[in-house]
Design an enzyme around this catalytic site. Structure first.
Site, PDB file in Angstrom:
ATOM      1  N   HIS A  38       1.144   0.340  -2.735  1.00 44.43           N
ATOM      2  CA  HIS A  38      -0.257   0.463  -2.325  1.00 44.43           C
ATOM      3  C   HIS A  38      -1.056   0.949  -3.536  1.00 44.43           C
ATOM      4  CE1 HIS A  38       0.756   4.683  -2.195  1.00 44.43           C
ATOM      5  NE2 HIS A  38       1.654   4.481  -1.258  1.00 44.43           N
ATOM      6  N   HIS A  41       0.388   3.741  -5.833  1.00 48.40           N
ATOM      7  CA  HIS A  41       1.349   3.314  -6.856  1.00 48.40           C
ATOM      8  C   HIS A  41       0.628   2.612  -8.014  1.00 48.40           C
ATOM      9  CE1 HIS A  41       3.937   3.090  -3.066  1.00 48.40           C
ATOM     10  NE2 HIS A  41       4.626   3.916  -3.816  1.00 48.40           N
ATOM     11  N   GLY A 151       3.022  10.802  -8.856  1.00 49.87           N
ATOM     12  CA  GLY A 151       1.800  11.093  -8.113  1.00 49.87           C
ATOM     13  C   GLY A 151       1.764  12.534  -7.621  1.00 49.87           C
ATOM     14  N   VAL A 180      -4.377   9.168  -4.340  1.00 48.98           N
ATOM     15  CA  VAL A 180      -5.306   8.114  -3.911  1.00 48.98           C
ATOM     16  C   VAL A 180      -5.342   8.122  -2.385  1.00 48.98           C
ATOM     17  CG1 VAL A 180      -5.798   5.643  -3.959  1.00 48.98           C
ATOM     18  CG2 VAL A 180      -4.812   6.761  -5.977  1.00 48.98           C
TER      19      VAL A 180
HETATM   20  P1  AMP Z   1       7.255   6.394  -3.491  1.00 47.78           P
HETATM   21  O1  AMP Z   1       7.314   4.914  -3.582  1.00 47.78           O
HETATM   22  O2  AMP Z   1       6.693   6.891  -2.206  1.00 47.78           O
HETATM   23  O3  AMP Z   1       8.556   7.039  -3.868  1.00 47.78           O
HETATM   24  O4  AMP Z   1       6.213   6.870  -4.583  1.00 47.78           O
HETATM   25  C1  AMP Z   1       6.352   6.495  -5.922  1.00 47.78           C
HETATM   26  C2  AMP Z   1       5.357   7.263  -6.754  1.00 47.78           C
HETATM   27  O5  AMP Z   1       4.036   6.988  -6.303  1.00 47.78           O
HETATM   28  C3  AMP Z   1       5.549   8.785  -6.637  1.00 47.78           C
HETATM   29  O6  AMP Z   1       5.358   9.378  -7.914  1.00 47.78           O
HETATM   30  C4  AMP Z   1       4.463   9.174  -5.675  1.00 47.78           C
HETATM   31  O7  AMP Z   1       4.027  10.512  -5.816  1.00 47.78           O
HETATM   32  C5  AMP Z   1       3.359   8.197  -6.056  1.00 47.78           C
HETATM   33  N1  AMP Z   1       2.416   8.055  -4.948  1.00 47.78           N
HETATM   34  C6  AMP Z   1       2.704   7.777  -3.645  1.00 47.78           C
HETATM   35  N2  AMP Z   1       1.576   7.792  -2.905  1.00 47.78           N
HETATM   36  C7  AMP Z   1       0.553   8.098  -3.738  1.00 47.78           C
HETATM   37  C8  AMP Z   1      -0.852   8.278  -3.569  1.00 47.78           C
HETATM   38  N3  AMP Z   1      -1.444   8.158  -2.376  1.00 47.78           N
HETATM   39  N4  AMP Z   1      -1.592   8.591  -4.664  1.00 47.78           N
HETATM   40  C9  AMP Z   1      -1.006   8.735  -5.881  1.00 47.78           C
HETATM   41  N5  AMP Z   1       0.321   8.580  -6.105  1.00 47.78           N
HETATM   42  C10 AMP Z   1       1.090   8.265  -5.057  1.00 47.78           C
END
Ligand code: AMP
Length: 284
Positions: A38, A41, A151, A180
């Site tokens: 999304h 990412h 993130g 975000v």
């Molecule tokens: P995930 O796929 O959930 O493991 O997340 C991968 C990376 O994207 C991690 O570093 C998360 O912290 C970051 N991330 C997930 N959601 C958001 C968001 N809403 N805003 C910023 N970074 C994000």
């Protein structure tokens, strides 16, 4: 016009391709994800592109960070859409390994996470950060990036990875990028796909509670325990099914602040139906 996104599935391919790309003298940026991408990412991909000439994203739903009974089996997998998003965001390489590429038969090493992993998430998901640290270190070793992007959405995770990289002397910079949110304030998360319309409205209680707590702190409330109890009550009143934690902490150590001083970080974890949601905000 963005370069064609290069998709690699094995560690050998990743290393070979990065060896060639690195020859141009560019910095390499790493963006680890579990897919179901999304705008959150993609903001990490953009941050990497601003700082690094080569951006490597990874998509791997890491089994070792899920406990028995968590959502590993149903975690959303949207590979075709993910590839399109990465291509249009301008990522150069995406590494998409199978589980046995990262954890071949006989794999038995794991990272014991740093102290900051023990509280908050660590109290409710005791094996989670060991799995996170192990996979992140493996991805860092595979790509050897100059900079790795995470993130703030996973605030404690960013603290844990920062401490691990420092403790184990991994020579990469760690950047933590802002959360975000959707227009209504809900922090974007791959797990938001699990929510039906009513649950999504209830989920907004998390960001509303954070906003309320931040205003209370900014207007001079000093009693951490009072605010934490009120946050918990607001979440329940807003319709969440249970609250794992509603905490106001020191931004580096994540120690609970009995008496609030700023900067502080407010962190929430709550369940809406079978979906576990987390959110946080830093109050300067
Ligand atoms: P995930 O796929 O959930 O493991 O997340 C991968 C990376 O994207 C991690 O570093 C998360 O912290 C970051 N991330 C997930 N959601 C958001 C968001 N809403 N805003 C910023 N970074 C994000």
């Amino acid at each position: 016009m963005n370069r064609q996104l290069l998709v690699v599935n094995t560690l050998v391919e990743l290393r070979e391709n990065l060896k060639t790309l690195r020859k141009s003298g560019h910095k390499v940026g790493l963006v680890p994800t579990m897919g179901a991408l999304h705008r959150g990412h993609l903001s990490l991909v953009s941050a990497s592109k601003r700082e690094c000439g080569v951006t490597v994203a990874t998509i791997f739903v890491n089994p070792t960070q899920f406990a028995e009974g968590e959502d590993l089996g149903k975690y959303p997998r949207t590979l075709d859409a993910d590839l399109e998003l990465l291509q249009s965001a301008g990522a150069d390489v995406v590494f998409i390994p199978e589980a046995d590429e990262m954890y071949p038969d006989g794999f038995s090493t794991s990272i014991q996470p740093p102290d900051v992993a023990q509280k908050l998430e660590g109290e409710f998901r005791s094996t989670h950060f060991s799995g996170v640290c192990t996979i992140v270190l493996k991805l860092l070793n595979a790509a050897v990036p100059d900079v790795a992007f995470f993130g703030q959405k996973d605030y404690q995770q960013a603290c844990v990875i920062g401490a691990m990289v420092q403790d184990l002397n991994f020579p990469a910079e760690i950047r933590v990028c802002p959360i975000v949110r959707d227009e209504d304030g809900l922090a974007l998360s791959s797990r938001n796909r699990y929510l039906d319309d009513d649950q999504r409205k209830i989920a907004l209680t998390l960001c509303e509670t954070l906003r309320w707590a931040a205003e209370e702190i900014e207007s001079g409330e000093l009693d951490g325990h009072l605010l934490m109890a009120e946050m918990r009550q607001q979440l329940i009143d807003g319709g969440v099914d249970s609250v794992d934690y509603a905490a106001i902490c020191h931004p580096n150590t994540l120690e609970i602040l009995d008496t609030i001083e700023t900067p502080a970080v407010v962190l929430l974890a709550a369940h809406v139906g079978t979906t576990r949601l987390i959110d946080n905000c830093v109050v300067e």
